[in-house]
Design a protein around this motif. Structure first.
Motif, short mmCIF file in Angstrom:
data_model
loop_
_atom_site.label_atom_id
_atom_site.label_comp_id
_atom_site.label_asym_id
_atom_site.label_seq_id
_atom_site.Cartn_x
_atom_site.Cartn_y
_atom_site.Cartn_z
N CYS A 176 0.85 -1.20 0.00
CA CYS A 176 0.00 0.00 0.00
C CYS A 176 0.88 1.25 0.00
CB CYS A 176 -0.90 0.03 1.23
SG CYS A 176 -1.98 -1.40 1.43
N GLY A 177 2.05 1.13 0.61
CA GLY A 177 2.94 2.27 0.76
C GLY A 177 3.34 2.91 -0.56
N ILE A 178 3.40 2.12 -1.64
CA ILE A 178 3.69 2.69 -2.95
C ILE A 178 2.70 3.81 -3.26
CG2 ILE A 178 3.36 2.20 -5.41
CD1 ILE A 178 6.06 1.42 -4.74
N ALA A 179 1.42 3.55 -3.01
CA ALA A 179 0.40 4.56 -3.28
C ALA A 179 0.55 5.76 -2.36
CB ALA A 179 -1.00 3.96 -3.13
N PHE A 180 0.91 5.52 -1.10
CA PHE A 180 1.07 6.62 -0.15
C PHE A 180 2.18 7.57 -0.60
CE2 PHE A 180 -0.22 3.35 3.31
CZ PHE A 180 -1.54 3.38 2.85
N PHE A 181 3.31 7.00 -1.00
CA PHE A 181 4.42 7.85 -1.43
C PHE A 181 4.12 8.53 -2.76
CE2 PHE A 181 6.67 5.10 1.63
CZ PHE A 181 7.24 6.09 2.42
N ALA A 184 2.10 11.49 -1.97
CA ALA A 184 2.95 12.55 -1.42
C ALA A 184 3.67 13.29 -2.55
CB ALA A 184 3.95 11.97 -0.42
N ILE A 185 4.15 12.52 -3.55
CA ILE A 185 4.83 13.15 -4.69
C ILE A 185 3.85 13.99 -5.49
CG2 ILE A 185 5.97 12.68 -6.89
CD1 ILE A 185 7.18 10.16 -5.50
N ARG A 186 2.64 13.47 -5.65
CA ARG A 186 1.60 14.22 -6.36
C ARG A 186 1.30 15.53 -5.63
NH1 ARG A 186 -0.85 16.57 -10.41
NH2 ARG A 186 -3.13 16.57 -10.33
N ALA A 187 1.19 15.47 -4.31
CA ALA A 187 0.92 16.67 -3.53
C ALA A 187 2.06 17.68 -3.68
CB ALA A 187 0.73 16.32 -2.06
N ALA A 188 3.29 17.19 -3.65
CA ALA A 188 4.44 18.08 -3.82
C ALA A 188 4.41 18.74 -5.19
CB ALA A 188 5.74 17.31 -3.63
N SER A 189 4.03 17.98 -6.22
CA SER A 189 3.99 18.54 -7.56
C SER A 189 2.89 19.60 -7.68
CB SER A 189 3.78 17.44 -8.61
OG SER A 189 2.45 16.94 -8.60
N GLN A 190 1.78 19.38 -6.99
CA GLN A 190 0.70 20.38 -7.00
C GLN A 190 1.16 21.67 -6.32
OE1 GLN A 190 -2.31 17.74 -5.25
NE2 GLN A 190 -3.53 18.01 -7.09
N GLY A 191 1.94 21.50 -5.25
CA GLY A 191 2.52 22.67 -4.61
C GLY A 191 3.45 23.40 -5.56
N ILE A 203 6.16 17.76 -11.71
CA ILE A 203 6.15 16.33 -11.38
C ILE A 203 7.55 15.74 -11.55
CG2 ILE A 203 5.55 15.43 -13.68
CD1 ILE A 203 4.12 14.20 -10.32
N THR A 204 8.29 16.21 -12.55
CA THR A 204 9.67 15.74 -12.72
C THR A 204 10.53 16.14 -11.53
OG1 THR A 204 9.53 15.87 -15.13
CG2 THR A 204 11.74 15.91 -14.17
N MET A 205 10.40 17.37 -11.09
CA MET A 205 11.17 17.87 -9.96
C MET A 205 10.80 17.15 -8.66
SD MET A 205 10.84 21.86 -11.09
CE MET A 205 11.70 22.62 -9.73
N THR A 209 13.26 14.52 -6.66
CA THR A 209 13.61 14.89 -5.29
C THR A 209 13.26 13.77 -4.32
OG1 THR A 209 13.24 17.23 -5.80
CG2 THR A 209 13.28 16.62 -3.48
N ALA A 210 12.10 13.13 -4.54
CA ALA A 210 11.71 11.99 -3.70
C ALA A 210 12.68 10.82 -3.89
CB ALA A 210 10.29 11.55 -4.02
N LYS A 211 13.05 10.57 -5.14
CA LYS A 211 14.01 9.51 -5.44
C LYS A 211 15.35 9.80 -4.76
CE LYS A 211 16.32 7.16 -9.30
NZ LYS A 211 16.47 7.11 -10.79
N GLY A 212 15.77 11.06 -4.81
CA GLY A 212 17.02 11.45 -4.17
C GLY A 212 16.98 11.25 -2.67
N ALA A 213 15.85 11.60 -2.05
CA ALA A 213 15.72 11.44 -0.60
C ALA A 213 15.82 9.96 -0.20
CB ALA A 213 14.38 12.02 -0.13
N ALA A 214 15.12 9.09 -0.95
CA ALA A 214 15.16 7.66 -0.65
C ALA A 214 16.56 7.10 -0.89
CB ALA A 214 14.14 6.92 -1.51
N SER A 215 17.19 7.51 -1.98
CA SER A 215 18.54 7.03 -2.29
C SER A 215 19.55 7.50 -1.25
CB SER A 215 18.97 7.52 -3.68
OG SER A 215 18.11 7.01 -4.68
N LEU A 216 19.36 8.70 -0.74
CA LEU A 216 20.24 9.24 0.29
C LEU A 216 20.21 8.38 1.54
CD1 LEU A 216 22.10 11.72 0.78
CD2 LEU A 216 20.12 12.85 1.81
N LEU A 217 19.00 7.99 1.95
CA LEU A 217 18.87 7.13 3.13
C LEU A 217 19.51 5.77 2.88
CD1 LEU A 217 15.22 7.81 4.36
CD2 LEU A 217 17.35 8.75 5.26
N GLY A 218 19.30 5.23 1.69
CA GLY A 218 19.87 3.93 1.36
C GLY A 218 21.38 3.94 1.31
#
Length: 269
Positions: A176-181, A184-191, A203-205, A209-218
């Protein structure tokens, strides 16, 4: 582990089933010619047939010619399809992997011949691009089934062996978490649109940015708050935005959503 002489069947090739098929062939652990995809309306799988997948509506025929069976049907369909394929299952040959939410191993074992190896797996749709988070569990004393399942899903992302009582929680957090994230990305793009970017730019930005955040943690293995602290400065714009989101219940809403999905997942079967 060599699967070059093995064949796999995906029972119920819908969204998650086809995502699994795409990931497993992209990883080259199976070729399309080694994979049966089954569903009632095979016309919906024409593009897969054209790619060389073995498309059929005959579940028993597919099972007879396969070594690994991955059940991807809806929870209410599981008992029926297990009873259908039971005569074709061979305890000496078959590994049955269920990705069906809420269906416990003991429930599955009631509908298949004694001795058939059963493993539960919970991937997500990012398996199609080999970026799934897949949780797996088994009650078997033999480590073979879990090792085989892990070997398969390790090629399409990250795997984690957990206890069966945690599987509904894993469903909520990872599947389910795929949809949650994504939301969140959709909301950020609307902002982003509201502050001046075009939709395609925003949406690209947001996605990168979300991919970068996840990769940073990994990559860095740090706690999220450590990385947050690195970009929040006194009286800065980042902390101002974060605090406004928390006033609006951002973290609380995410936590409540995960809890609600976990409770629902437990009752699906």
């Amino acid at each position: 582990m060599d699967f070059s002489e093995k064949k796999a069947t995906i029972l119920g090739a819908g969204n998650i089933g086809c995502s699994i098929a795409n990931g497993l062939t992209a990883s080259e652990i199976f070729k399309p010619s080694q994979m049966y995809l089954t569903r009632r309306r095979t016309d919906k799988l024409n593009e897969y047939a054209e790619k060389g997948y073995l498309v059929t509506s005959d579940n028993i025929e597919a099972v007879k010619h396969s070594d690994v069976i991955i059940a991807c049907v809806e929870p209410h369909q599981l008992d029926g399809i297990l009873k259908e394929i039971a005569p074709a299952l061979d305890a000496e040959k078959h590994l049955l992997v269920s990705v069906v939410s809420g269906a416990k191993i003991k429930d599955i074992q009631k509908n298949v011949p004694e001795g058939v190896a059963v493993v539960r797996a919970m991937p997500n749709t990012a398996i199609a691009i080999r970026e799934s988070m897949t949780c797996i569990c088994s009650e078997s004393k033999d480590s073979g089934p879990i090792e085989t399942t892990k070997a398969i899903f390790d090629t399409v992302g990250v795997t984690l062996e957990i206890r069966e009582e945690q599987m509904s929680s894993a469903t909520a957090l990872c599947a389910c978490g795929i949809a949650f994230f994504l939301r969140a990305i959709r909301a950020a793009s609307q902002g982003g649109i509201e502050i001046g970017f075009h939709s395609n730019e925003s949406i690209t930005m947001a996605a990168q940015t979300a991919k970068g955040a996840a990769s940073l943690l990994g990559a860095m293995k740090n706690h999220p708050e450590y990385e947050i602290d690195r970009v929040t400065t006194p009286k800065g714009c980042t902390i101002s935005g974060l605090n406004q989101m928390e006033h609006g219940g951002f973290s609380s809403a995410m936590i409540k959503g995960i809890l609600t999905s976990a409770e629902k997942a437990e009752k699906l079967y």
